[in-house]
Design a protein around this motif. Sequence first.
Motif, PDB file in Angstrom:
ATOM      1  N   GLY A   3      23.655   8.712-160.605  1.00  0.00           N
ATOM      2  CA  GLY A   3      25.078   8.702-160.302  1.00  0.00           C
ATOM      3  C   GLY A   3      25.433   7.879-159.083  1.00  0.00           C
ATOM      4  N   THR A   4      24.452   7.266-158.435  1.00  0.00           N
ATOM      5  CA  THR A   4      24.714   6.443-157.263  1.00  0.00           C
ATOM      6  C   THR A   4      25.391   5.144-157.695  1.00  0.00           C
ATOM      7  N   VAL A   5      26.473   4.823-157.035  1.00  0.00           N
ATOM      8  CA  VAL A   5      27.171   3.583-157.320  1.00  0.00           C
ATOM      9  C   VAL A   5      26.820   2.589-156.223  1.00  0.00           C
ATOM     10  N   LEU A   6      26.232   1.482-156.615  1.00  0.00           N
ATOM     11  CA  LEU A   6      25.870   0.457-155.640  1.00  0.00           C
ATOM     12  C   LEU A   6      27.083  -0.377-155.262  1.00  0.00           C
ATOM     13  N   ARG A   7      27.170  -0.689-154.000  1.00  0.00           N
ATOM     14  CA  ARG A   7      28.216  -1.602-153.542  1.00  0.00           C
ATOM     15  C   ARG A   7      27.879  -3.001-154.040  1.00  0.00           C
ATOM     16  N   PRO A   8      28.874  -3.881-154.140  1.00  0.00           N
ATOM     17  CA  PRO A   8      28.582  -5.258-154.564  1.00  0.00           C
ATOM     18  C   PRO A   8      27.516  -5.926-153.697  1.00  0.00           C
ATOM     19  N   ILE A   9      27.537  -5.694-152.394  1.00  0.00           N
ATOM     20  CA  ILE A   9      26.550  -6.324-151.515  1.00  0.00           C
ATOM     21  C   ILE A   9      25.146  -5.847-151.855  1.00  0.00           C
ATOM     22  N   ASP A  10      25.015  -4.571-152.208  1.00  0.00           N
ATOM     23  CA  ASP A  10      23.702  -4.035-152.579  1.00  0.00           C
ATOM     24  C   ASP A  10      23.215  -4.644-153.894  1.00  0.00           C
ATOM     25  N   ARG A  11      24.120  -4.856-154.829  1.00  0.00           N
ATOM     26  CA  ARG A  11      23.743  -5.502-156.091  1.00  0.00           C
ATOM     27  C   ARG A  11      23.311  -6.944-155.848  1.00  0.00           C
ATOM     28  N   TYR A  12      24.056  -7.658-155.005  1.00  0.00           N
ATOM     29  CA  TYR A  12      23.670  -9.030-154.657  1.00  0.00           C
ATOM     30  C   TYR A  12      22.290  -9.058-154.012  1.00  0.00           C
ATOM     31  N   PHE A  13      22.070  -8.159-153.051  1.00  0.00           N
ATOM     32  CA  PHE A  13      20.779  -8.131-152.352  1.00  0.00           C
ATOM     33  C   PHE A  13      19.637  -7.782-153.301  1.00  0.00           C
ATOM     34  N   ALA A  14      19.882  -6.863-154.231  1.00  0.00           N
ATOM     35  CA  ALA A  14      18.832  -6.495-155.191  1.00  0.00           C
ATOM     36  C   ALA A  14      18.453  -7.698-156.048  1.00  0.00           C
ATOM     37  N   SER A  15      19.444  -8.427-156.509  1.00  0.00           N
ATOM     38  CA  SER A  15      19.183  -9.610-157.329  1.00  0.00           C
ATOM     39  C   SER A  15      18.505 -10.702-156.505  1.00  0.00           C
ATOM     40  N   TYR A  16      18.996 -10.921-155.290  1.00  0.00           N
ATOM     41  CA  TYR A  16      18.429 -11.938-154.408  1.00  0.00           C
ATOM     42  C   TYR A  16      16.977 -11.584-154.063  1.00  0.00           C
ATOM     43  N   SER A  17      16.738 -10.327-153.767  1.00  0.00           N
ATOM     44  CA  SER A  17      15.384  -9.874-153.424  1.00  0.00           C
ATOM     45  C   SER A  17      14.423 -10.048-154.588  1.00  0.00           C
ATOM     46  N   ASP A  18      14.938  -9.906-155.796  1.00  0.00           N
ATOM     47  CA  ASP A  18      14.106 -10.080-156.984  1.00  0.00           C
ATOM     48  C   ASP A  18      13.570 -11.516-157.080  1.00  0.00           C
ATOM     49  N   ASP A  19      14.325 -12.472-156.551  1.00  0.00           N
ATOM     50  CA  ASP A  19      13.888 -13.875-156.537  1.00  0.00           C
ATOM     51  C   ASP A  19      13.094 -14.226-155.282  1.00  0.00           C
ATOM     52  N   HIS A  20      12.890 -13.247-154.414  1.00  0.00           N
ATOM     53  CA  HIS A  20      12.214 -13.484-153.133  1.00  0.00           C
ATOM     54  C   HIS A  20      11.210 -12.363-152.853  1.00  0.00           C
ATOM     55  N   ARG A  21      10.225 -12.218-153.701  1.00  0.00           N
ATOM     56  CA  ARG A  21       9.216 -11.167-153.561  1.00  0.00           C
ATOM     57  C   ARG A  21       8.014 -11.624-152.746  1.00  0.00           C
ATOM     58  N   ASN A  22       7.686 -12.902-152.829  1.00  0.00           N
ATOM     59  CA  ASN A  22       6.514 -13.453-152.156  1.00  0.00           C
ATOM     60  C   ASN A  22       6.719 -13.410-150.641  1.00  0.00           C
ATOM     61  N   VAL A  23       5.734 -12.881-149.921  1.00  0.00           N
ATOM     62  CA  VAL A  23       5.849 -12.712-148.467  1.00  0.00           C
ATOM     63  C   VAL A  23       6.042 -14.062-147.761  1.00  0.00           C
ATOM     64  N   LEU A  24       5.295 -15.084-148.184  1.00  0.00           N
ATOM     65  CA  LEU A  24       5.452 -16.405-147.565  1.00  0.00           C
ATOM     66  C   LEU A  24       6.867 -16.931-147.793  1.00  0.00           C
ATOM     67  N   ASN A  25       7.373 -16.793-148.999  1.00  0.00           N
ATOM     68  CA  ASN A  25       8.733 -17.246-149.297  1.00  0.00           C
ATOM     69  C   ASN A  25       9.754 -16.498-148.446  1.00  0.00           C
TER      70      ASN A  25
END
Length: 159
Positions: A3-25
């Motif tokens: 039931g948790t509703v994510l704020r738009p910023i949290d959704r953006y960060f989740a998507s952005y983080s998904d493309d930035h998993r590598n520690v060096l990156n």
Amino acid sequence: MDGTVLRPIDRYFASYSDDHRNVLNQRIHVVAVPAILWSVVALLWCIPVFGTIAKTGIWAALAMFFAWMFYYRMSRPLGMGMLAAFFFCGCLCRLLEMRLGLTTLLMAAAGVFVIAWIAQFVGHKYEGRKPSFLTDLVYLLIGPAWVMAKFYRQMGWRY
């Protein structure tokens, strides 16, 4: 779902983080994204506005203001952090313009811009994923906020 509703910023960060998993990156981004932010501000700073008192900095100020509005609407605490970052960028541009001249500022900004983008693409080569902004240009604005949010988390601050 809980039931948790994510704020738009949290959704953006989740998507952005998904493309930035590598520690060096991630480490490259923590350095390169603020460098790109400053370089864009500096490049805009160098566009003259004739017939005004300021002569320079007006386009940068407008761009920073509109970007800040975007951040502030997404998260007030994060917006305040980005305001401080923009203030620093503007002060650094003014200082470099006064000390080194507009031409040197322009050359430095162009150099930082190119080097930082090369670093970003090297990071994504290691990551094995394309940069987020190739999916949606709004991620060009999310990157600096993502770095700021990493800083907030390190400090134990909520955004």
